[in-house]
Design a protein around this motif. Sequence first.
Motif: not given
Ligand SMILES: [Mg+2]
Length: 163
Positions: A6-8, A135, A140
């Motif tokens: 997962d990335t933001e 987030h 995540d």
């Molecule tokens: Mg995320």
Amino acid sequence: MRYYIDTEFMESPGRLELISIGIVAEDGREFYAEAHFNENNANDWVRANVLPSLTVDARARMLHADIRETIRAFISTDKPEFWGYYADYDWVVFCWLFGPMVCLPKGWPMYCRDLKQELDRLGNPKVPFKADHEHHALSDAKWIKRAHEWLSQPAPRGEGRPG
Ligand SMILES: [Mg+2]
């Protein structure tokens, strides 16, 4: 081995800017990093939802090259299978760490599997748990792994999947 990613990130047309990345390997190993990014580019949603959940001191944010090499070492000689959730943009920011698409390490797939697509395919069962800290990229990524494992358990016909 599977790697859940997962990335933001911040997005604007033609541009994705990495904020943070979390990866959990099938065997439970974890990687998390926050990147150098320009907070001035954050929109209201990112300011409200992502920036407060960052956990690394701003001085410890990493250069993309360092994140890339740490991920390379994390996966090492394994033959990875990548999984995300609504993963298209995550996959692009992930691949861009390595440069053009052809620069992905040899033996790595040039696509990411998407848990959302798998949920769709199975009639969209509701995953009965949430990420501990939505987030936050590592939290995540852990959720994606757990949700995939939950989804992969056999469920008797007509009954809910075990939570
Ligand atoms: Mg995320």
